[in-house]
Design an enzyme around this catalytic site. Sequence first.
Site, PDB file in Angstrom:
ATOM      1  N   THR A 114       0.936  -1.176  -0.140  1.00 31.71           N
ATOM      2  CA  THR A 114       0.000   0.087   0.069  1.00 31.71           C
ATOM      3  C   THR A 114       0.910   1.273   0.140  1.00 31.71           C
ATOM      4  O   THR A 114       2.199   1.267   0.260  1.00 31.71           O
ATOM      5  CB  THR A 114      -0.962   0.012   1.156  1.00 31.71           C
ATOM      6  OG1 THR A 114      -0.022   0.273   2.587  1.00 31.71           O
ATOM      7  CG2 THR A 114      -1.873  -1.131   1.252  1.00 31.71           C
ATOM      8  N   GLU A 115       0.089   2.417  -0.282  1.00 29.57           N
ATOM      9  CA  GLU A 115       1.074   3.621  -0.129  1.00 29.57           C
ATOM     10  C   GLU A 115       1.345   3.676   1.128  1.00 29.57           C
ATOM     11  O   GLU A 115       0.836   3.306   2.256  1.00 29.57           O
ATOM     12  CB  GLU A 115      -0.035   4.826  -0.706  1.00 29.57           C
ATOM     13  CG  GLU A 115      -1.165   5.171   0.250  1.00 29.57           C
ATOM     14  CD  GLU A 115      -1.845   6.482  -0.238  1.00 29.57           C
ATOM     15  OE1 GLU A 115      -1.281   7.294  -0.703  1.00 29.57           O
ATOM     16  OE2 GLU A 115      -2.974   6.331  -0.106  1.00 29.57           O
ATOM     17  N   MET A 117       2.152   6.368   4.397  1.00 32.37           N
ATOM     18  CA  MET A 117       1.827   7.833   5.027  1.00 32.37           C
ATOM     19  C   MET A 117       2.918   8.010   5.817  1.00 32.37           C
ATOM     20  O   MET A 117       3.346   7.606   6.985  1.00 32.37           O
ATOM     21  CB  MET A 117       0.665   7.723   5.726  1.00 32.37           C
ATOM     22  CG  MET A 117      -0.788   7.245   4.989  1.00 32.37           C
ATOM     23  SD  MET A 117      -0.903   8.352   3.603  1.00 32.37           S
ATOM     24  CE  MET A 117      -1.865   9.888   4.410  1.00 32.37           C
ATOM     25  N   LYS A 165     -10.609   4.081  14.562  1.00 30.13           N
ATOM     26  CA  LYS A 165      -9.974   4.626  15.768  1.00 30.13           C
ATOM     27  C   LYS A 165      -8.492   5.111  15.275  1.00 30.13           C
ATOM     28  O   LYS A 165      -8.116   5.171  14.126  1.00 30.13           O
ATOM     29  CB  LYS A 165      -9.569   3.500  16.627  1.00 30.13           C
ATOM     30  CG  LYS A 165      -8.747   2.318  16.056  1.00 30.13           C
ATOM     31  CD  LYS A 165      -8.474   1.350  17.249  1.00 30.13           C
ATOM     32  CE  LYS A 165      -7.589   0.012  16.397  1.00 30.13           C
ATOM     33  NZ  LYS A 165      -7.502  -1.112  17.666  1.00 30.13           N
ATOM     34  N   ASP A 182      -6.245   0.371   7.328  1.00 27.85           N
ATOM     35  CA  ASP A 182      -6.498  -1.115   8.016  1.00 27.85           C
ATOM     36  C   ASP A 182      -8.203  -1.487   8.126  1.00 27.85           C
ATOM     37  O   ASP A 182      -8.593  -1.493   8.998  1.00 27.85           O
ATOM     38  CB  ASP A 182      -5.985  -0.822   9.448  1.00 27.85           C
ATOM     39  CG  ASP A 182      -4.621  -0.955   9.839  1.00 27.85           C
ATOM     40  OD1 ASP A 182      -4.042  -1.162   8.871  1.00 27.85           O
ATOM     41  OD2 ASP A 182      -4.194  -1.017  10.977  1.00 27.85           O
TER      42      ASP A 182
END
Length: 473
Positions: A114-115, A117, A165, A182
Amino acid sequence: MTEAEGEVEPIVRDGKNLTEDNRYQIVETSPKGRFSRFKKELGNGAFKAVYKAVDSDTGCEVAWNVLKTHGMNKAEKERVRDEIMLIQKLKHPKIIHFIKAWHNREKEEVVFITEIMTGGSLKQYLKRIKNPHLRVIKQWCRDILEGLEYLHSQKPYPVIHRDLKCDNIFVSSSTGDVRIGDLGLSTFMKNSHNKTILGTPQYMAPELYEERYGPSVDIYSFGLCVLELCTKSVPYAECKTPLEIYNRVISGIKPLALERILDTEVKEFIELCLSPVDQRPHAHELLDHQFLVIDENNEKVHHPVQLKEEDISASLGWVDPPTPRLMEVSIRKGEKEPNSPTKVDLQIKKNDKEPMTPSIMEVSQKKNGKEDKEVKIELRVGFRDPFTKKTKNLRLDFIYNILNDTPDGISEEIMLAFSVDSSYGQVLSQVIRDKLLETLKDNDNEDAKKLKNDCRRDSRVKRVNTQPSLRKT
């Protein structure tokens, strides 16, 4: 030697040399060679670990997510497959972008790219910047709601995150925008109400415990995320166990941290998100709420949210509650909690309409240099009031630490949380021993052997005829 003198001073942690070169050493490549994984770990959990990697086609850094399938039961493996199938289809600027996935059968793991962050999770980011201004919080709220609106508007069925969350929301440190990630607990809502309970107790809506819910559970969790952003305190930090959280949530008791917020506008917005399910607004409605309007001429948006003095923790820093023992708690629809029973009949159900298959989850966690073994235990427990004849059936899923826990200790925790008469302690402890023996029957490591021997010994010593009768169905 220092860097200025021509050499990089080594970084030593737990006796290991962790120089920058060492952490960025390539240790694995993808089957077709496009992606290379570094040694540097970004995070880990029970089944999942995340590493920094590089995409050779673009030259960009990416996240190499590893999900171990060894030890997973069939349902858990299907959840991993569903997660990958789900995130492949989702494309939105406020949702973490999925790039590629494959299954490594030799290592018994699924890898998906995934990318990355740069700011890490929102929770990690907040620990670094300490006190975000209200303006920033409002912008983050808009980003999260735009992501939720996208998920909830999917056709033919809405997508529910179910575990929203601050740990599952990620930040770009260069732009400050946030994205939802997630999606491991996400599900397509194929029926009018979903009937599977999963999530993190501190952020779970009341209807999640009833196993009948819709997209509005994400709005409830979003409200608790906003509370956390404003107060730097995890919701229900005043509770010692998830069972205490459960009792407060189903009773409609809000987290104590909410009372610390002095700004009426902020508090009312959070309370709106925590409204009863039939009154709770949708994501698209909240996006039009006046709270999200940023008035640059209003001085308060350029300051942190004003709070009362901390009264639930001695620390003014980030407040984390104790590690949850009970990972899942559910109550069946139509069965009401007894009104202050003076005596409770305890029933443990091993089989029901939805049989609970015991599963073992061995998690390697380094704690003080030792490796702890943890086992996932699943029980159905019924508490019945002999006077009202009403029964509350709960499914209790908890992690049993082979090295540190005892059946008697967990039994006491359950009895305390549900105010069960102490005369039922030994029979509940025995049920936990029986379940441990059943779950660990094929496990032959030394710690498991010792635990099984202890359970058999205690079973012979502590079985007494004076205990309340136990009905197993």
